[in-house]
Scaffold this motif. Structure first.
Motif, PDB file in Angstrom:
ATOM      1  N   LYS A  54      56.188  39.026  20.109  1.00  0.00           N
ATOM      2  CA  LYS A  54      55.404  38.026  19.690  1.00  0.00           C
ATOM      3  C   LYS A  54      56.456  36.806  19.484  1.00  0.00           C
ATOM      4  O   LYS A  54      56.147  35.599  19.728  1.00  0.00           O
ATOM      5  CB  LYS A  54      55.108  38.424  18.105  1.00  0.00           C
ATOM      6  N   ARG A  58      56.226  33.146  21.417  1.00  0.00           N
ATOM      7  CA  ARG A  58      56.424  32.069  20.751  1.00  0.00           C
ATOM      8  C   ARG A  58      57.150  31.113  21.227  1.00  0.00           C
ATOM      9  O   ARG A  58      56.859  29.836  21.406  1.00  0.00           O
ATOM     10  CB  ARG A  58      56.689  32.347  19.104  1.00  0.00           C
ATOM     11  N   GLU A  59      58.615  31.427  21.339  1.00  0.00           N
ATOM     12  CA  GLU A  59      59.741  30.664  22.062  1.00  0.00           C
ATOM     13  C   GLU A  59      59.129  29.952  23.397  1.00  0.00           C
ATOM     14  O   GLU A  59      59.309  29.110  23.688  1.00  0.00           O
ATOM     15  CB  GLU A  59      60.691  31.475  21.899  1.00  0.00           C
ATOM     16  N   ALA A  62      56.375  27.594  22.971  1.00  0.00           N
ATOM     17  CA  ALA A  62      57.098  26.096  22.418  1.00  0.00           C
ATOM     18  C   ALA A  62      57.811  25.658  23.660  1.00  0.00           C
ATOM     19  O   ALA A  62      57.393  24.075  23.794  1.00  0.00           O
ATOM     20  CB  ALA A  62      57.829  26.594  21.200  1.00  0.00           C
ATOM     21  N   ALA A  84      53.418  24.309  17.936  1.00  0.00           N
ATOM     22  CA  ALA A  84      53.981  25.510  18.690  1.00  0.00           C
ATOM     23  C   ALA A  84      55.475  25.709  18.083  1.00  0.00           C
ATOM     24  O   ALA A  84      56.034  26.760  17.836  1.00  0.00           O
ATOM     25  CB  ALA A  84      54.310  25.290  20.360  1.00  0.00           C
ATOM     26  N   SER A  87      55.467  26.817  14.362  1.00  0.00           N
ATOM     27  CA  SER A  87      55.163  28.311  14.292  1.00  0.00           C
ATOM     28  C   SER A  87      56.234  29.055  14.422  1.00  0.00           C
ATOM     29  O   SER A  87      56.424  30.331  14.011  1.00  0.00           O
ATOM     30  CB  SER A  87      54.045  28.713  15.299  1.00  0.00           C
ATOM     31  N   LEU A  88      57.506  28.532  14.819  1.00  0.00           N
ATOM     32  CA  LEU A  88      58.655  29.446  14.991  1.00  0.00           C
ATOM     33  C   LEU A  88      59.338  29.707  13.843  1.00  0.00           C
ATOM     34  O   LEU A  88      60.317  30.152  13.608  1.00  0.00           O
ATOM     35  CB  LEU A  88      59.677  28.802  16.018  1.00  0.00           C
TER      36      LEU A  88
END
Length: 183
Positions: A54, A58-59, A62, A84, A87-88
């Motif tokens: 996950k 995400r990374e 982004a 994006a 969300s990190l």
């Protein structure tokens, strides 16, 4: 977590990416697993060393959104890149999203002022009509010229400011993703 579970989860989390990019990323992670197995590690150890699918997804998303915003400058791409990146982490929610929304609000209000200055002469003529006294005509003429001139200069300045702010936000988002990756 086995290689199959890791790859399935990564594949589903990266479904927003174009197929070519997603398959390249999955091939890279498959290569990580194969190299780890050659070194004598089992799949669980390799998956644990790679980290959470996950967080990795995400990374990667982004980074993809930031690259997309760089290559195709638009408000939508910038917004997707901001979301994006936010969300990190919670830190970004406070220090990126709040100032970003505030600056967007200020920019919108400045654009409204510029458009109002450009449209003000028409409003004066519509409301008061064309003056019959020559002094009033001169006042209307010079007031209109000043209003249009200020509005035009403000629009030009705001366009340059908007481009500069866009580039600065992209630089910050790239910096942020690199910090999260530990580079």
């Amino acid at each position: 977590m086995t290689r199959r579970e890791f790859m399935d989860e990564m594949g589903s989390l990266l479904s927003e990416l174009p197929d070519k990019e997603r398959l390249d990323i999955l091939a890279d992670y498959t290569e990580h697993f194969l190299m780890g197995i050659q070194e004598g590690k089992n799949e669980h150890e390799i998956a644990e060393a790679l980290g959470s699918p996950k967080l990795l997804a995400r990374e990667l998303l982004a980074g993809y959104r930031i690259n997309q915003a760089q290559s195709n400058a638009s408000v939508g791409n910038m917004t997707r890149a901001i979301v994006a990146t936010v969300s990190l982490g919670f830190f970004n929610l406070i220090f990126v999203l709040g100032p970003f929304l505030a600056l967007i609000g200020v920019l919108i209000s400045c654009y409204c002022v510029a458009v109002t200055l450009l449209a003000a002469p028409l409003g004066m003529v519509v409301q008061y009509g064309i003056p019959t006294i020559s002094q009033e005509r001169l006042f209307l003429l010079f007031g209109s010229l000043a209003s249009v001139g200020l509005g035009g200069m403000l629009i030009i300045g705001l366009l340059r400011l908007t481009r500069w702010m866009y580039r600065q936000f992209l630089r910050y988002l790239q910096f942020n993703v690199q910090m999260i990756r530990g580079k």
